[in-house]
Design a protein around this motif. Sequence first.
Motif, PDB file in Angstrom:
ATOM      1  N   PHE A 110    -151.455  63.816 -31.615  1.00 45.23           N
ATOM      2  CA  PHE A 110    -152.019  64.050 -32.942  1.00 45.23           C
ATOM      3  C   PHE A 110    -153.067  62.985 -33.273  1.00 45.23           C
ATOM      4  O   PHE A 110    -154.112  63.290 -33.857  1.00 45.23           O
ATOM      5  CB  PHE A 110    -150.896  64.037 -33.984  1.00 45.23           C
ATOM      6  N   PHE A 111    -152.795  61.738 -32.913  1.00 42.26           N
ATOM      7  CA  PHE A 111    -153.726  60.654 -33.238  1.00 42.26           C
ATOM      8  C   PHE A 111    -154.863  60.532 -32.231  1.00 42.26           C
ATOM      9  O   PHE A 111    -155.798  59.762 -32.455  1.00 42.26           O
ATOM     10  CB  PHE A 111    -152.972  59.323 -33.323  1.00 42.26           C
ATOM     11  N   ASN A 112    -154.792  61.271 -31.145  1.00 43.43           N
ATOM     12  CA  ASN A 112    -155.856  61.205 -30.145  1.00 43.43           C
ATOM     13  C   ASN A 112    -156.995  62.140 -30.563  1.00 43.43           C
ATOM     14  O   ASN A 112    -157.319  63.111 -29.903  1.00 43.43           O
ATOM     15  CB  ASN A 112    -155.309  61.595 -28.772  1.00 43.43           C
ATOM     16  N   GLN A 113    -157.578  61.842 -31.707  1.00 34.09           N
ATOM     17  CA  GLN A 113    -158.690  62.616 -32.255  1.00 34.09           C
ATOM     18  C   GLN A 113    -159.569  61.649 -33.045  1.00 34.09           C
ATOM     19  O   GLN A 113    -159.268  60.458 -33.148  1.00 34.09           O
ATOM     20  CB  GLN A 113    -158.149  63.716 -33.179  1.00 34.09           C
ATOM     21  N   ASN A 114    -160.631  62.182 -33.597  1.00 30.91           N
ATOM     22  CA  ASN A 114    -161.478  61.388 -34.480  1.00 30.91           C
ATOM     23  C   ASN A 114    -160.737  61.232 -35.807  1.00 30.91           C
ATOM     24  O   ASN A 114    -160.841  62.071 -36.706  1.00 30.91           O
ATOM     25  CB  ASN A 114    -162.821  62.091 -34.687  1.00 30.91           C
ATOM     26  N   ASN A 163    -163.443  46.346 -25.388  1.00 36.61           N
ATOM     27  CA  ASN A 163    -163.055  46.341 -23.980  1.00 36.61           C
ATOM     28  C   ASN A 163    -161.841  47.198 -23.692  1.00 36.61           C
ATOM     29  O   ASN A 163    -161.193  47.019 -22.682  1.00 36.61           O
ATOM     30  CB  ASN A 163    -162.774  44.901 -23.478  1.00 36.61           C
ATOM     31  N   ASP A 164    -161.469  48.110 -24.597  1.00 37.29           N
ATOM     32  CA  ASP A 164    -160.490  49.123 -24.234  1.00 37.29           C
ATOM     33  C   ASP A 164    -161.205  50.212 -23.474  1.00 37.29           C
ATOM     34  O   ASP A 164    -162.410  50.388 -23.572  1.00 37.29           O
ATOM     35  CB  ASP A 164    -159.830  49.697 -25.477  1.00 37.29           C
ATOM     36  N   ASP A 165    -160.431  50.994 -22.742  1.00 34.08           N
ATOM     37  CA  ASP A 165    -161.054  52.041 -21.948  1.00 34.08           C
ATOM     38  C   ASP A 165    -161.831  53.016 -22.818  1.00 34.08           C
ATOM     39  O   ASP A 165    -162.879  53.507 -22.446  1.00 34.08           O
ATOM     40  CB  ASP A 165    -159.967  52.793 -21.163  1.00 34.08           C
ATOM     41  N   ASN A 166    -161.265  53.319 -23.982  1.00 31.99           N
ATOM     42  CA  ASN A 166    -161.888  54.328 -24.833  1.00 31.99           C
ATOM     43  C   ASN A 166    -162.593  53.727 -26.032  1.00 31.99           C
ATOM     44  O   ASN A 166    -162.950  54.436 -26.959  1.00 31.99           O
ATOM     45  CB  ASN A 166    -160.817  55.318 -25.318  1.00 31.99           C
ATOM     46  N   ASP A 167    -162.757  52.415 -26.085  1.00 37.03           N
ATOM     47  CA  ASP A 167    -163.319  51.807 -27.279  1.00 37.03           C
ATOM     48  C   ASP A 167    -164.782  52.184 -27.484  1.00 37.03           C
ATOM     49  O   ASP A 167    -165.269  52.177 -28.602  1.00 37.03           O
ATOM     50  CB  ASP A 167    -163.202  50.278 -27.217  1.00 37.03           C
ATOM     51  N   ASN A 168    -165.506  52.501 -26.400  1.00 39.04           N
ATOM     52  CA  ASN A 168    -166.917  52.820 -26.564  1.00 39.04           C
ATOM     53  C   ASN A 168    -167.110  54.127 -27.331  1.00 39.04           C
ATOM     54  O   ASN A 168    -168.195  54.412 -27.811  1.00 39.04           O
ATOM     55  CB  ASN A 168    -167.589  52.929 -25.190  1.00 39.04           C
ATOM     56  N   SER A 169    -166.053  54.931 -27.431  1.00 36.09           N
ATOM     57  CA  SER A 169    -166.171  56.193 -28.159  1.00 36.09           C
ATOM     58  C   SER A 169    -165.787  56.059 -29.614  1.00 36.09           C
ATOM     59  O   SER A 169    -165.727  57.037 -30.330  1.00 36.09           O
ATOM     60  CB  SER A 169    -165.268  57.246 -27.503  1.00 36.09           C
ATOM     61  N   MET A 170    -165.475  54.841 -30.071  1.00 37.04           N
ATOM     62  CA  MET A 170    -165.109  54.659 -31.475  1.00 37.04           C
ATOM     63  C   MET A 170    -166.295  54.971 -32.371  1.00 37.04           C
ATOM     64  O   MET A 170    -167.438  54.735 -32.035  1.00 37.04           O
ATOM     65  CB  MET A 170    -164.662  53.215 -31.744  1.00 37.04           C
ATOM     66  N   GLU A 171    -165.960  55.454 -33.558  1.00 36.75           N
ATOM     67  CA  GLU A 171    -167.017  55.811 -34.493  1.00 36.75           C
ATOM     68  C   GLU A 171    -167.532  54.554 -35.198  1.00 36.75           C
ATOM     69  O   GLU A 171    -166.755  53.749 -35.690  1.00 36.75           O
ATOM     70  CB  GLU A 171    -166.480  56.777 -35.547  1.00 36.75           C
ATOM     71  N   ALA A 172    -168.846  54.433 -35.234  1.00 33.61           N
ATOM     72  CA  ALA A 172    -169.428  53.302 -35.954  1.00 33.61           C
ATOM     73  C   ALA A 172    -169.619  53.595 -37.430  1.00 33.61           C
ATOM     74  O   ALA A 172    -169.947  52.725 -38.201  1.00 33.61           O
ATOM     75  CB  ALA A 172    -170.789  52.943 -35.345  1.00 33.61           C
ATOM     76  N   GLU A 173    -169.366  54.870 -37.831  1.00 31.21           N
ATOM     77  CA  GLU A 173    -169.546  55.242 -39.229  1.00 31.21           C
ATOM     78  C   GLU A 173    -168.501  54.550 -40.087  1.00 31.21           C
ATOM     79  O   GLU A 173    -167.323  54.543 -39.758  1.00 31.21           O
ATOM     80  CB  GLU A 173    -169.381  56.760 -39.367  1.00 31.21           C
ATOM     81  N   PRO A 174    -168.893  53.939 -41.196  1.00 32.05           N
ATOM     82  CA  PRO A 174    -167.920  53.228 -42.020  1.00 32.05           C
ATOM     83  C   PRO A 174    -166.986  54.189 -42.727  1.00 32.05           C
ATOM     84  O   PRO A 174    -167.353  55.315 -43.036  1.00 32.05           O
ATOM     85  CB  PRO A 174    -168.786  52.463 -43.032  1.00 32.05           C
ATOM     86  N   ILE A 223    -155.401  54.530 -28.363  1.00 27.98           N
ATOM     87  CA  ILE A 223    -155.301  55.546 -29.424  1.00 27.98           C
ATOM     88  C   ILE A 223    -154.967  54.878 -30.750  1.00 27.98           C
ATOM     89  O   ILE A 223    -155.592  55.149 -31.786  1.00 27.98           O
ATOM     90  CB  ILE A 223    -154.232  56.593 -29.052  1.00 27.98           C
ATOM     91  N   LEU A 224    -153.980  53.987 -30.719  1.00 23.87           N
ATOM     92  CA  LEU A 224    -153.576  53.305 -31.948  1.00 23.87           C
ATOM     93  C   LEU A 224    -154.665  52.361 -32.441  1.00 23.87           C
ATOM     94  O   LEU A 224    -154.874  52.201 -33.646  1.00 23.87           O
ATOM     95  CB  LEU A 224    -152.268  52.536 -31.707  1.00 23.87           C
ATOM     96  N   LYS A 225    -155.354  51.735 -31.499  1.00 19.70           N
ATOM     97  CA  LYS A 225    -156.394  50.791 -31.910  1.00 19.70           C
ATOM     98  C   LYS A 225    -157.535  51.498 -32.621  1.00 19.70           C
ATOM     99  O   LYS A 225    -158.127  50.956 -33.567  1.00 19.70           O
ATOM    100  CB  LYS A 225    -156.910  50.056 -30.676  1.00 19.70           C
ATOM    101  N   ARG A 226    -157.814  52.736 -32.221  1.00 22.67           N
ATOM    102  CA  ARG A 226    -158.837  53.501 -32.930  1.00 22.67           C
ATOM    103  C   ARG A 226    -158.390  53.827 -34.345  1.00 22.67           C
ATOM    104  O   ARG A 226    -159.214  53.946 -35.257  1.00 22.67           O
ATOM    105  CB  ARG A 226    -159.160  54.787 -32.166  1.00 22.67           C
ATOM    106  N   ALA A 227    -157.088  53.978 -34.543  1.00 16.29           N
ATOM    107  CA  ALA A 227    -156.578  54.267 -35.889  1.00 16.29           C
ATOM    108  C   ALA A 227    -156.774  53.090 -36.837  1.00 16.29           C
ATOM    109  O   ALA A 227    -156.749  53.267 -38.055  1.00 16.29           O
ATOM    110  CB  ALA A 227    -155.099  54.648 -35.826  1.00 16.29           C
ATOM    111  N   LEU A 228    -156.975  51.889 -36.297  1.00 17.50           N
ATOM    112  CA  LEU A 228    -157.236  50.729 -37.147  1.00 17.50           C
ATOM    113  C   LEU A 228    -158.594  50.817 -37.837  1.00 17.50           C
ATOM    114  O   LEU A 228    -158.872  50.028 -38.750  1.00 17.50           O
ATOM    115  CB  LEU A 228    -157.170  49.433 -36.325  1.00 17.50           C
TER     116      LEU A 228
END
Length: 795
Positions: free
Chosen positions: A574-578, A342-353, A655-660
């Motif tokens: 810098f962290f706003n990337q894949n 439910n973050d604005d950008n969470d739907n773009s997170m990678e599902a790849e392990p 951005i930080l949450k995607r880094a998790l």
Amino acid sequence: AKLSNRGRRAFVREVPKNPMITLTEFSCEFGTSYAYISSPELYSYTEGPEFLLNRKCFEEEFRTHVSDKKWTELDVAQHRAHAMRLLDGLEVITREKRLKVSRAILYMVQGTFAECSSEAEVQHWMRYNIFLLLDVGTFTALVELLNMEVDNSAACSSAVRKPAISLADSTDLRVLLNIMYLMVVTIQQEDPADSPEWRGTRETFKTELGSPLYNNEPISVMLFGMVTKFCSGHAPHFPMKKVLMLLWKSILFTLGGFEQLQNIKVRKREELRLPPLPEDSIRVIRSMRAASPPASASDLIEQQQKRARREHKSLIKQDNLDAFNEKDPYKSDEPREDEDDNDDNDNSMEAEPFPMERDEVMPPPILHPTSERVNFPKGLPWAPKVREKDIEHFLESSRSKFIGYTLGNDTDTVVGLPRPIHESIRTLKQHKYISIAEIQIAKEDEFQKTPLSGGEEDVEMCSTELLYQGILPSLPQYMIALLKILLAAAPTSKAKTDSINILADVLPEEMPTTVLQSMKLGVDVNRHKEIIVKAISAILLLLLKHFKLNHVYQFEYMAQHLVFANCIPLILKFFNQNIISYITAKNSISVLDFPYCVVHELPELTAESLEAGDNNQFCWRNLFSCINLLRILNKLTKWKHSRTMMLVVFKSAPILKRALKVKQAMMQLYVLKLLKVQTKYLGRQWRKSNMKTMSAIYQKVRHRLNDDWAYGNDLDARPWDFQAEECALRANIERFNSRRYDNNQRNPDFLPVDNCLQSVLGQRVDLPEDFQMNYDLWLEREVFSKPISWEELLQ
């Protein structure tokens, strides 16, 4: 020794598939000593042909003065005599001859690899030759040559006029920097097999490297000057990657790594009579396990489909469940249900392990009976801490609530307060932590209040203090230059016409003509940028940590200029990337790394092999850079509400949450710290939809008692005059720098006065020449011709 499943899991996590890469990349983090030194990142793949050129230059010099024997067959006296001859050759006027001798010395430093049959043999001769060259005084001569090349105005003006700069424009500088880097890195490493003479040489070289012996300044200050000259556009041909790597290793050698930092911290706390540290942070982080990251939307849908299949598992025996859970050594103790998004950008997170999760990283564990298992105590990894300010605030609010009066800073009087409050205060005082920074601030306030009676400050002239004094006049320019290069090397940066060119020491004279050459150059360019990011992040983190331990206002001065230079949004960019793609990038060709490429026969490179990359599942270099940048961000924002609000304003939470998603314990810890400090500002809805992240913060991050980070009830969450906070800090920093380092700006009213008539009249005064020539005229006009009323003078 036999290991249980859980013990084997911890062991395998600490030793990845390529332990040598781990030691190399994390030497800055833990100050680990190791004997194997290859330094493959020093050379770009474009420099590959120069290895044979260095060998040719050495053999020509060697054959001229020595018989047909090999270098490895000579005795120590002959080795030393030839090293002295090469050192004399560095002093010739002709540039071509000087470059030829420099290449011969570089071949010696590279271990005379043509006479070696294995990489270990190359390492042995590298170490022997480097200590030999240091003993005859080669490093001092190299510093003088480097100074001469830096001040070479003809080369600088020629590079400025060129439309395209290539590898050939920096040949002299690259050879010198290669030799100096290899000498610093090799001597830095301690080896138990070293002789007492080598150990003494190492300590002497370490002291000289951090002292203002080279051109009246430490070597690091000279390298910082090269960085600013490059960024100003006056010397675009400087090989900036090599400069930054030498700067990083020089700081690491002279100031020390994180283990040395920990020892200095323990010693300083003992000198200040403070309680010992509650734990060793390095060991705690090493023992932490990665948590399962927050799931993406696609993961949640998949989990909902699997929930119906999980009910029958409750009938399985507990031992079988334990064995099942231990198959994944990085799986969290808790199930991955109800993970937050439910973050604005969470739907773009990678599902790849992440590759650390995959089965091929390690073999399946061997199951052992339950009796052989090692039982680890469960609990929070960090001891809680309380500041004196927190105890005062708690007492003030309790007194106002129960009694209706306040006592200021009194933390001892508990008259009239209920017994539970007494127990709470006792618990808070048990976990009270007084930092070295608080003592330093209190002493500085005392010096400012009582400049006369405060006495002289005893400043320890350690390497950190000497470095700070050296970079203090131009520190803002140094920070801006480093961040400019970091921005140009960041993978998220777009190519702009006004950005600086950091590829001068990687692009060949002739651009590639085939697909294979183009792919190889592309890998080389990406690798080049990654190494620059790694070096800058390590430099900034080391300086911040050492300055904070030496004096907190030195740290605050550097940190504030980083903030003013937009370091916080730069790191977030810098962290706003894949980030998983960045950490699993394969921008390296292992068969072209030194010393493998000069010892073994190289296989034929194809486009398919370059595209496949090496066998490493993840890139330690990029993981190292990410952790360093997160730690820098933590250093800049800790206890600074204005900078914490910058994290909120720049929308750093998603951005930080995607880094998790990266399942590495140290990286997750510093991401969670950054999320914790801004949680109270993100609102109830964010906390409600991110309970998995909140739980991870509770499990991994140190607790501050009375800190309502999860609820936002703290007074610090209210509107704040952020500009006033930074201005007050800046005023304190300027007063500190002026008092300690600016002798010209001292208040004349506070300077000592000599009241002894005899000593004042006995002082020698240098009179100007024209006054001495007209002395008789002066006597007649000022003394003899003027009447003196002695009675009035005596009155």
